[in-house]
Design an enzyme around this catalytic site. Structure first.
Site, PDB file in Angstrom:
ATOM      1  N   HIS A   1       0.865  -1.185   0.000  1.00 50.48           N
ATOM      2  CA  HIS A   1       0.000   0.000   0.000  1.00 50.48           C
ATOM      3  C   HIS A   1       0.900   1.232   0.000  1.00 50.48           C
ATOM      4  O   HIS A   1       1.302   1.727   1.050  1.00 50.48           O
ATOM      5  CB  HIS A   1      -0.927  -0.038   1.225  1.00 50.48           C
ATOM      6  CG  HIS A   1      -1.942   1.068   1.261  1.00 50.48           C
ATOM      7  ND1 HIS A   1      -3.094   0.988   2.018  1.00 50.48           N
ATOM      8  CD2 HIS A   1      -1.993   2.283   0.660  1.00 50.48           C
ATOM      9  CE1 HIS A   1      -3.797   2.095   1.874  1.00 50.48           C
ATOM     10  NE2 HIS A   1      -3.140   2.908   1.060  1.00 50.48           N
TER      11      HIS A   1
ATOM     12  N   HIS B   1      -9.650   1.076  -1.236  1.00 49.29           N
ATOM     13  CA  HIS B   1      -9.577   1.683   0.088  1.00 49.29           C
ATOM     14  C   HIS B   1     -10.980   1.610   0.683  1.00 49.29           C
ATOM     15  O   HIS B   1     -11.963   1.992   0.036  1.00 49.29           O
ATOM     16  CB  HIS B   1      -9.181   3.156  -0.013  1.00 49.29           C
ATOM     17  CG  HIS B   1      -7.721   3.404  -0.278  1.00 49.29           C
ATOM     18  ND1 HIS B   1      -7.040   2.831  -1.309  1.00 49.29           N
ATOM     19  CD2 HIS B   1      -6.815   4.180   0.398  1.00 49.29           C
ATOM     20  CE1 HIS B   1      -5.770   3.250  -1.274  1.00 49.29           C
ATOM     21  NE2 HIS B   1      -5.616   4.066  -0.256  1.00 49.29           N
TER      22      HIS B   1
ATOM     23  N   GLU C   1     -11.232   3.309   6.089  1.00 51.60           N
ATOM     24  CA  GLU C   1     -10.187   4.217   6.590  1.00 51.60           C
ATOM     25  C   GLU C   1     -10.928   5.298   7.384  1.00 51.60           C
ATOM     26  O   GLU C   1     -10.876   5.314   8.609  1.00 51.60           O
ATOM     27  CB  GLU C   1      -9.401   4.833   5.414  1.00 51.60           C
ATOM     28  CG  GLU C   1      -8.335   5.835   5.845  1.00 51.60           C
ATOM     29  CD  GLU C   1      -7.641   6.544   4.667  1.00 51.60           C
ATOM     30  OE1 GLU C   1      -8.160   6.518   3.537  1.00 51.60           O
ATOM     31  OE2 GLU C   1      -6.571   7.147   4.903  1.00 51.60           O
TER      32      GLU C   1
HETATM   33  N1  HPA Z   1      -6.690   7.359   1.321  1.00 53.59           N
HETATM   34  C1  HPA Z   1      -7.383   7.653   0.229  1.00 53.59           C
HETATM   35  N2  HPA Z   1      -6.818   8.123  -0.865  1.00 53.59           N
HETATM   36  C2  HPA Z   1      -5.515   8.285  -0.890  1.00 53.59           C
HETATM   37  C3  HPA Z   1      -4.741   7.986   0.204  1.00 53.59           C
HETATM   38  C4  HPA Z   1      -5.357   7.484   1.370  1.00 53.59           C
HETATM   39  O1  HPA Z   1      -4.746   7.184   2.407  1.00 53.59           O
HETATM   40  N3  HPA Z   1      -3.465   8.275  -0.141  1.00 53.59           N
HETATM   41  C5  HPA Z   1      -3.479   8.712  -1.410  1.00 53.59           C
HETATM   42  N4  HPA Z   1      -4.730   8.723  -1.870  1.00 53.59           N
HETATM   43 ZN    ZN Z   2      -3.790   4.772   0.541  1.00 57.77          ZN
END
Ligand code: HPA
Ligand code: ZN
Length: 348
Positions: A18, A201, A204
């Site tokens: 990642h 993703h 998060e």
């Molecule tokens: N999250 C979402 N988009 C992103 C990230 C991340 O951590 N880093 C670069 N683009």
């Molecule tokens: Zn990322």
């Protein structure tokens, strides 16, 4: 921190799964490329730019990250950025890396996907010669409409064929809240039909429901971040049973305030529940450290023991998009190193 264990981790062979290549662009290189390309930045010095790296959430980071990427215009720029990352990765004993790039950040400035990929590829080929194997994953920007992602996918089709052994998958990044995985069901179905690997993703900043959507609607092979999965026991059980890995990025989570204290990070709880987690750097130039620094930060905050650190490293290798034979060879090297005396040369 346990200095012996930190040193053992530092020299261990590991995979990074990642890493946004645009997020490896250090301020010094941003200024160098700006000068080379005649791009005007909103900051008048390296220190002023660095001072702006005081993020409050994901969006506050993304605004600066996209501004930094605006200096990338030519193939050579992508090459230089990627080679700098290759060198940092090799210094951290990364033996295999799977890199994200954001083509839409570049096409909107008139830079073709082919230009970006050619520059990244030549640096990754150089990395291979120096002992770092790698794959490349094309990410769609989720704050844009799915139509844009579909157009990007169609434009990239010849590249998936031309760089078959490097460009092996698609991902989903950028602003998570309000842009659930369900928005990208059609483009992920097309990528799946083409036999590409799929990641997204999720979890998060977004809720566990987004991780479920990534699994059920996008049918991802791995989830990026996924640290909020811990809020839903059914999801944790599902991840543990399926061995779908979470690519965790501790320094990123701290800088973007997913957790206000590293001691509150869910990594150890996920590990204890049998979820395949490992450590990555996400955007190392922005979050204060490359992959080893991420291992040290989490080791220190969560007091991980030798066996837990070994599991994280092994998970990084096992979750890689490589052949079974390559996976076995990578794990054998880690085992020889970890269990056979760690002199940094893989002695066994
Ligand atoms: N999250 C979402 N988009 C992103 C990230 C991340 O951590 N880093 C670069 N683009
Ligand atoms: Zn990322």
């Amino acid at each position: 921190m346990n200095p012996t264990l930190a040193d053992k981790i530092a020299r261990a062979p590991k995979a990074e799964l990642h890493i946004h290549i645009e997020g490896s662009l250090e301020p010094e290189l941003i200024f160098e490329l700006a000068k080379r390309n005649g791009v005007t930045l909103a900051y008048d010095s390296i220190d002023a730019l660095r001072a702006a790296y005081a993020f409050t959430d994901l969006q506050s980071f993304l605004d600066i990250y996209y501004a930094g990427a605006s200096v990338l215009l030519h193939e050579r720029d992508f090459h230089d950025m990627t080679l700098a990352y290759v060198e940092r990765a090799l210094a951290d004993h990364v033996t295999h890396t799977e890199i994200f790039f954001d083509p839409q950040t570049h096409t909107e400035r008139g830079v073709s996907i082919a230009t970006a990929v050619a520059g990244i590829e030549s640096a990754l080929a150089e990395g291979e010669r120096r002992g770092l194997t790698s794959k490349l994953i094309l990410c769609f920007l989720r704050h844009l409409p799915e139509e844009d992602a579909l157009k990007t996918f169609d434009e990239a089709l010849p590249l998936f064929d031309h760089y078959k052994h490097r460009l092996i998958g698609v991902g989903l990044d950028s602003s998570e809240r309000g842009h659930p995985p369900s928005k990208f069901e059609r483009v992920f179905a097309k990528a799946r039909e083409k036999g590409l690997k799929l990641v997204a993703h999720a979890g998060e900043e977004g809720p566990p429901a987004y991780v479920f959507e990534a699994l059920d609607l996008l049918k991802v092979d791995r989830v990026d971040h996924g640290v909020r999965s811990m809020e839903d026991p059914a999801l944790v059980a599902r991840l543990a049973d399926s061995r779908i890995a979470l690519t965790v990025c501790p320094l990123s989570n701290l800088k973007l305030r997913v957790f206000d204290d590293m001691a509150k990070h869910t990594l150890k709880a996920l590990l204890d529940q049998g979820v395949a987690v490992m450590i990555n750097s996400d955007d190392p130039a922005y979050f204060g450290g490359y992959v080893n620094a991420n291992y040290f930060a989490i080791l220190d905050a969560l007091k991980l023991n030798d066996a837990e650190c070994y599991t994280l490293l092994k998970n990084s290798l096992e979750a890689s998009f490589v052949t079974d034979a390559e996976r076995l060879a990578m794990v054998a090297k880690l085992d020889a190193y970890w269990h056979g005396g760690h002199n940094g040369h893989g002695a066994a």
